[in-house]
Scaffold this motif. Structure first.
Motif, PDB file in Angstrom:
ATOM      1  N   HIS A 274       0.841  -1.198   0.000  1.00  0.00           N
ATOM      2  CA  HIS A 274       0.000   0.000   0.000  1.00  0.00           C
ATOM      3  C   HIS A 274       0.879   1.253   0.000  1.00  0.00           C
ATOM      4  O   HIS A 274       1.523   1.565   1.006  1.00  0.00           O
ATOM      5  N   ASP A 275       0.920   1.952  -1.113  1.00  0.00           N
ATOM      6  CA  ASP A 275       1.696   3.189  -1.271  1.00  0.00           C
ATOM      7  C   ASP A 275       0.873   4.349  -0.722  1.00  0.00           C
ATOM      8  O   ASP A 275      -0.077   4.797  -1.368  1.00  0.00           O
ATOM      9  N   ILE A 276       1.228   4.832   0.458  1.00  0.00           N
ATOM     10  CA  ILE A 276       0.397   5.854   1.098  1.00  0.00           C
ATOM     11  C   ILE A 276       0.503   7.214   0.424  1.00  0.00           C
ATOM     12  O   ILE A 276      -0.438   8.005   0.500  1.00  0.00           O
ATOM     13  N   ALA A 277       1.602   7.493  -0.264  1.00  0.00           N
ATOM     14  CA  ALA A 277       1.702   8.768  -0.984  1.00  0.00           C
ATOM     15  C   ALA A 277       0.719   8.782  -2.152  1.00  0.00           C
ATOM     16  O   ALA A 277       0.081   9.797  -2.423  1.00  0.00           O
ATOM     17  N   ALA A 278       0.572   7.649  -2.831  1.00  0.00           N
ATOM     18  CA  ALA A 278      -0.371   7.557  -3.947  1.00  0.00           C
ATOM     19  C   ALA A 278      -1.812   7.491  -3.452  1.00  0.00           C
ATOM     20  O   ALA A 278      -2.715   8.026  -4.094  1.00  0.00           O
ATOM     21  N   ALA A 279      -2.012   6.848  -2.304  1.00  0.00           N
ATOM     22  CA  ALA A 279      -3.369   6.702  -1.761  1.00  0.00           C
ATOM     23  C   ALA A 279      -3.911   8.001  -1.189  1.00  0.00           C
ATOM     24  O   ALA A 279      -5.123   8.195  -1.141  1.00  0.00           O
ATOM     25  N   GLY A 280      -3.010   8.880  -0.772  1.00  0.00           N
ATOM     26  CA  GLY A 280      -3.434  10.149  -0.177  1.00  0.00           C
ATOM     27  C   GLY A 280      -2.684  11.312  -0.787  1.00  0.00           C
ATOM     28  O   GLY A 280      -1.907  11.983  -0.110  1.00  0.00           O
ATOM     29  N   PRO A 281      -2.902  11.564  -2.083  1.00  0.00           N
ATOM     30  CA  PRO A 281      -2.173  12.658  -2.733  1.00  0.00           C
ATOM     31  C   PRO A 281      -2.430  13.996  -2.047  1.00  0.00           C
ATOM     32  O   PRO A 281      -3.549  14.257  -1.591  1.00  0.00           O
ATOM     33  N   GLY A 282      -1.389  14.781  -1.943  1.00  0.00           N
ATOM     34  CA  GLY A 282      -1.510  16.082  -1.300  1.00  0.00           C
ATOM     35  C   GLY A 282      -1.687  15.979   0.203  1.00  0.00           C
ATOM     36  O   GLY A 282      -2.091  16.930   0.851  1.00  0.00           O
ATOM     37  N   GLY A 283      -1.370  14.796   0.758  1.00  0.00           N
ATOM     38  CA  GLY A 283      -1.480  14.617   2.195  1.00  0.00           C
ATOM     39  C   GLY A 283      -2.888  14.302   2.684  1.00  0.00           C
ATOM     40  O   GLY A 283      -3.112  14.170   3.882  1.00  0.00           O
ATOM     41  N   ARG A 284      -3.845  14.164   1.753  1.00  0.00           N
ATOM     42  CA  ARG A 284      -5.217  13.829   2.147  1.00  0.00           C
ATOM     43  C   ARG A 284      -5.303  12.327   2.394  1.00  0.00           C
ATOM     44  O   ARG A 284      -5.035  11.530   1.497  1.00  0.00           O
ATOM     45  N   VAL A 285      -5.679  11.968   3.592  1.00  0.00           N
ATOM     46  CA  VAL A 285      -5.735  10.563   3.971  1.00  0.00           C
ATOM     47  C   VAL A 285      -7.187  10.161   4.224  1.00  0.00           C
ATOM     48  O   VAL A 285      -7.905  10.856   4.936  1.00  0.00           O
ATOM     49  N   ASP A 286      -7.601   9.066   3.631  1.00  0.00           N
ATOM     50  CA  ASP A 286      -8.907   8.488   3.918  1.00  0.00           C
ATOM     51  C   ASP A 286      -8.729   7.660   5.191  1.00  0.00           C
ATOM     52  O   ASP A 286      -8.397   6.473   5.145  1.00  0.00           O
TER      53      ASP A 286
END
Length: 175
Positions: free
Chosen positions: A37-49
């Motif tokens: 799970h690439d968290i930078a790709a999953a939450g672009p711009g620092g937006r995290v689900d």
């Protein structure tokens, strides 16, 4: 006996330019019981689900944080993720037991050689000493911290040595 469900949280600010972190992520991506799970790709711009990330953590038994060592700490993308996802009531506090009993595995790479991580070395501290805040995070959240897995001298590691390291990482997660 089934393999341990493992979540590999890839925390690199620019995985497309990564030689080490990307290679390690690729080495385990085809394992059936592993979710990369690439968290930078999953939450672009620092937006995290947050709800999605917390569910991923709930669904796995072993959590691997895969990251390059940045300025004696984790990269900003992982620090931000930790701040947003490991919340009170979920990861710690009276009702924050979602991670209790899970294993946290730190997998990192350093630019400097192993001998620079010693009391008499360039960095003045061992990597284990520098990882103490992450040990405290594991403790607070009820996770067991596994022995860290590090690649020292990432800037100069040969392709052959990187391949051996990637195979060792894969073997670590194959159980």
């Amino acid at each position: 006996m089934s393999a341990t469900r493992t979540l590999v949280v890839v925390a690199h600010p620019d995985l497309a330019t990564s030689r080490i972190t990307a290679r390690l992520a690729d080495a385990v991506g085809d394992l059936e019981h592993v979710t990369v799970h690439d968290i930078a790709a999953a939450g672009p711009g620092g937006r995290v689900d947050v709800a999605r990330e917390q569910q991923l953590l709930r669904d796995h038994d072993r959590i691997v944080w895969l990251f390059p060592w940045h300025w004696y700490s984790v990269p900003g993308v992982l620090k931000s993720w930790i701040d947003q996802v490991l919340t009170y009531g979920f990861a710690y506090g009276a009702d924050g037991t979602a991670l209790h009993g899970k294993t946290l595995q730190l997998v990192t790479s350093t630019g400097g050689p192993a001998d620079s991580y010693a009391a008499d070395g360039f960095n003045r501290f061992t990597l284990a000493q520098l990882l103490t805040p992450l040990d405290a995070t594991a403790h607070l959240t009820g996770m067991r911290l596994a022995e860290p897995f590090a690649l020292f001298g990432a800037r100069t590691v040969s392709d052959e040595d990187l391949s051996v390291h990637a195979k060792t990482f894969r073997a670590l997660l194959e159980d």
